[in-house]
Write a protein that holds these residues in place. Structure first.
Motif, PDB file in Angstrom:
ATOM      1  N   ASP A  44     -59.269 -23.698  70.547  1.00 44.64           N
ATOM      2  CA  ASP A  44     -60.416 -22.601  70.020  1.00 44.64           C
ATOM      3  C   ASP A  44     -60.536 -22.798  69.163  1.00 44.64           C
ATOM      4  N   ILE A  45     -61.775 -23.352  68.497  1.00 42.87           N
ATOM      5  CA  ILE A  45     -62.017 -23.897  66.986  1.00 42.87           C
ATOM      6  C   ILE A  45     -62.441 -22.659  66.680  1.00 42.87           C
ATOM      7  N   GLU A  46     -62.725 -21.396  67.556  1.00 44.90           N
ATOM      8  CA  GLU A  46     -63.108 -20.127  66.207  1.00 44.90           C
ATOM      9  C   GLU A  46     -61.971 -19.802  65.807  1.00 44.90           C
ATOM     10  N   ALA A  47     -61.097 -19.957  67.152  1.00 41.56           N
ATOM     11  CA  ALA A  47     -59.498 -19.017  66.678  1.00 41.56           C
ATOM     12  C   ALA A  47     -59.436 -19.709  64.768  1.00 41.56           C
ATOM     13  N   TYR A  48     -58.722 -21.253  64.879  1.00 43.04           N
ATOM     14  CA  TYR A  48     -58.191 -21.910  63.814  1.00 43.04           C
ATOM     15  C   TYR A  48     -59.319 -21.153  62.719  1.00 43.04           C
ATOM     16  N   TYR A  49     -60.769 -21.298  62.689  1.00 44.26           N
ATOM     17  CA  TYR A  49     -61.526 -21.125  61.317  1.00 44.26           C
ATOM     18  C   TYR A  49     -60.978 -20.120  61.310  1.00 44.26           C
ATOM     19  N   ASN A  50     -61.501 -19.118  62.078  1.00 42.09           N
ATOM     20  CA  ASN A  50     -60.902 -17.967  61.574  1.00 42.09           C
ATOM     21  C   ASN A  50     -60.018 -17.683  61.079  1.00 42.09           C
ATOM     22  N   ARG A  51     -59.261 -17.235  61.533  1.00 42.65           N
ATOM     23  CA  ARG A  51     -57.803 -17.688  60.834  1.00 42.65           C
ATOM     24  C   ARG A  51     -56.981 -18.149  60.065  1.00 42.65           C
ATOM     25  N   GLU A  96     -56.812 -17.528  53.491  1.00 40.32           N
ATOM     26  CA  GLU A  96     -57.442 -18.003  52.374  1.00 40.32           C
ATOM     27  C   GLU A  96     -58.050 -16.747  51.789  1.00 40.32           C
ATOM     28  N   LYS A  97     -57.958 -15.670  52.694  1.00 41.71           N
ATOM     29  CA  LYS A  97     -58.390 -14.375  51.892  1.00 41.71           C
ATOM     30  C   LYS A  97     -56.819 -13.445  51.599  1.00 41.71           C
ATOM     31  N   ILE A  98     -56.023 -14.001  52.095  1.00 39.17           N
ATOM     32  CA  ILE A  98     -54.866 -13.409  51.097  1.00 39.17           C
ATOM     33  C   ILE A  98     -53.536 -14.170  50.334  1.00 39.17           C
ATOM     34  N   ASN A  99     -54.970 -14.873  50.223  1.00 42.43           N
ATOM     35  CA  ASN A  99     -53.969 -16.022  49.412  1.00 42.43           C
ATOM     36  C   ASN A  99     -52.855 -17.315  50.251  1.00 42.43           C
ATOM     37  N   TYR A 100     -52.788 -17.066  51.517  1.00 41.33           N
ATOM     38  CA  TYR A 100     -51.871 -18.454  52.072  1.00 41.33           C
ATOM     39  C   TYR A 100     -53.015 -19.613  52.551  1.00 41.33           C
ATOM     40  N   SER A 159     -51.514 -22.296  54.373  1.00 47.52           N
ATOM     41  CA  SER A 159     -52.547 -22.015  55.901  1.00 47.52           C
ATOM     42  C   SER A 159     -53.615 -22.414  56.204  1.00 47.52           C
ATOM     43  N   ALA A 160     -54.417 -21.272  55.366  1.00 45.20           N
ATOM     44  CA  ALA A 160     -55.391 -21.994  55.403  1.00 45.20           C
ATOM     45  C   ALA A 160     -56.245 -23.312  56.017  1.00 45.20           C
ATOM     46  N   ILE A 161     -55.485 -24.610  54.631  1.00 45.93           N
ATOM     47  CA  ILE A 161     -56.371 -25.716  54.681  1.00 45.93           C
ATOM     48  C   ILE A 161     -55.611 -26.117  56.237  1.00 45.93           C
ATOM     49  N   TYR A 199     -65.823 -27.291  57.340  1.00 41.89           N
ATOM     50  CA  TYR A 199     -65.698 -28.205  55.657  1.00 41.89           C
ATOM     51  C   TYR A 199     -66.224 -27.992  54.544  1.00 41.89           C
ATOM     52  N   ILE A 200     -67.231 -26.496  54.735  1.00 41.89           N
ATOM     53  CA  ILE A 200     -67.559 -26.234  53.528  1.00 41.89           C
ATOM     54  C   ILE A 200     -66.306 -25.076  53.361  1.00 41.89           C
ATOM     55  N   ALA A 201     -66.016 -24.674  54.167  1.00 45.12           N
ATOM     56  CA  ALA A 201     -64.430 -23.459  54.009  1.00 45.12           C
ATOM     57  C   ALA A 201     -63.327 -25.056  53.292  1.00 45.12           C
ATOM     58  N   ARG A 202     -63.180 -25.185  53.810  1.00 41.76           N
ATOM     59  CA  ARG A 202     -61.814 -26.149  53.557  1.00 41.76           C
ATOM     60  C   ARG A 202     -62.373 -26.113  51.962  1.00 41.76           C
ATOM     61  N   ALA A 203     -63.509 -26.740  51.831  1.00 37.48           N
ATOM     62  CA  ALA A 203     -63.804 -26.863  50.336  1.00 37.48           C
ATOM     63  C   ALA A 203     -63.652 -26.106  49.355  1.00 37.48           C
ATOM     64  N   ASN A 204     -63.762 -24.770  49.674  1.00 33.45           N
ATOM     65  CA  ASN A 204     -63.790 -23.396  48.720  1.00 33.45           C
ATOM     66  C   ASN A 204     -61.887 -23.376  48.795  1.00 33.45           C
ATOM     67  N   VAL A 205     -61.581 -24.102  49.526  1.00 34.73           N
ATOM     68  CA  VAL A 205     -59.680 -23.707  49.615  1.00 34.73           C
ATOM     69  C   VAL A 205     -59.256 -24.348  48.671  1.00 34.73           C
ATOM     70  N   SER A 206     -59.965 -25.923  48.769  1.00 29.09           N
ATOM     71  CA  SER A 206     -59.948 -27.291  48.406  1.00 29.09           C
ATOM     72  C   SER A 206     -59.839 -26.817  46.358  1.00 29.09           C
ATOM     73  N   TYR A 207     -61.085 -26.329  46.293  1.00 30.55           N
ATOM     74  CA  TYR A 207     -61.449 -26.236  45.081  1.00 30.55           C
ATOM     75  C   TYR A 207     -60.863 -25.269  43.991  1.00 30.55           C
ATOM     76  N   LYS A 208     -59.947 -24.844  44.970  1.00 30.08           N
ATOM     77  CA  LYS A 208     -58.777 -22.784  44.527  1.00 30.08           C
ATOM     78  C   LYS A 208     -57.985 -23.503  44.072  1.00 30.08           C
ATOM     79  N   LEU A 209     -57.390 -24.678  44.789  1.00 24.88           N
ATOM     80  CA  LEU A 209     -56.343 -25.444  44.739  1.00 24.88           C
ATOM     81  C   LEU A 209     -56.405 -26.353  43.582  1.00 24.88           C
TER      82      LEU A 209
END
Length: 160
Positions: free
Chosen positions: A83-90, A95-99, A102-104, A121-131
């Motif tokens: 289930d792609i949506e479950a992985y994406y939403n998790r 990311e919201k709790i700064n894990y 795990s988000a990546i 891709y946009i969500a992963r880019a956001n986390v990568s940018y934060k890191l």
């Protein structure tokens, strides 16, 4: 906020868009052949029990209860590991709790399951940018921009 496939997603891309805009000026995006990408529609869970848990997780995430949202998304993943949506939403909840690691990992899994979903891709880019992983963030944003173009989504293309 968590992504709701049935509702409009709100997400701030200000810094990422600035970063990509500067990068595009230096390195223009090269388009890929149309055969490189095909639009794959998201298959929704036919199991109403799992769908209910997924929606509950989304609601908990919207309310800011990310830990409980993660528990719900993990239940869905255990029972429906594709289930792609479950992985994406998790991933968003992590990311919201700064894990961020795990988000990546969740975004990576969602991309392996469906490499045509721009939001991942946009969500992963956001986390990568934060890191501080600017190269990875730029690569994901370029991929998102190409997907928007391939999917003929002008609004998405302009925002990315």
């Amino acid at each position: 906020m968590l992504y709701l496939s049935r509702k409009r997603k709100l997400f701030s891309y200000f810094h990422l868009v600035q970063l990509l805009s500067v990068f595009i000026l230096i390195h223009p995006v090269t388009s890929l052949s149309a055969s490189a990408f095909t639009l794959i529609s998201q298959n929704y869970l036919s199991n109403t029990f799992l769908n209910k848990i997924l929606i509950q997780g989304m609601e908990k995430g919207i309310q800011g209860d990310y830990q409980k949202a993660i528990i719900d998304f993990t239940k869905v993943i255990r029972l429906s590991p594709y289930d792609i949506e479950a992985y994406y939403n998790r991933g968003i909840a992590y990311e919201k709790i700064n894990y961020n690691i795990s988000a990546i990992a969740d975004f990576d899994k969602a991309i392996r399951l469906n490499s045509n979903m721009v939001d991942i891709y946009i969500a992963r880019a956001n986390v990568s940018y934060k890191l501080g992983h600017l190269r990875e963030a730029i690569t994901d944003l370029k991929t998102a921009k190409i997907l928007c173009y391939q999917q003929k989504n002008k609004t998405c293309y302009q925002e990315t």
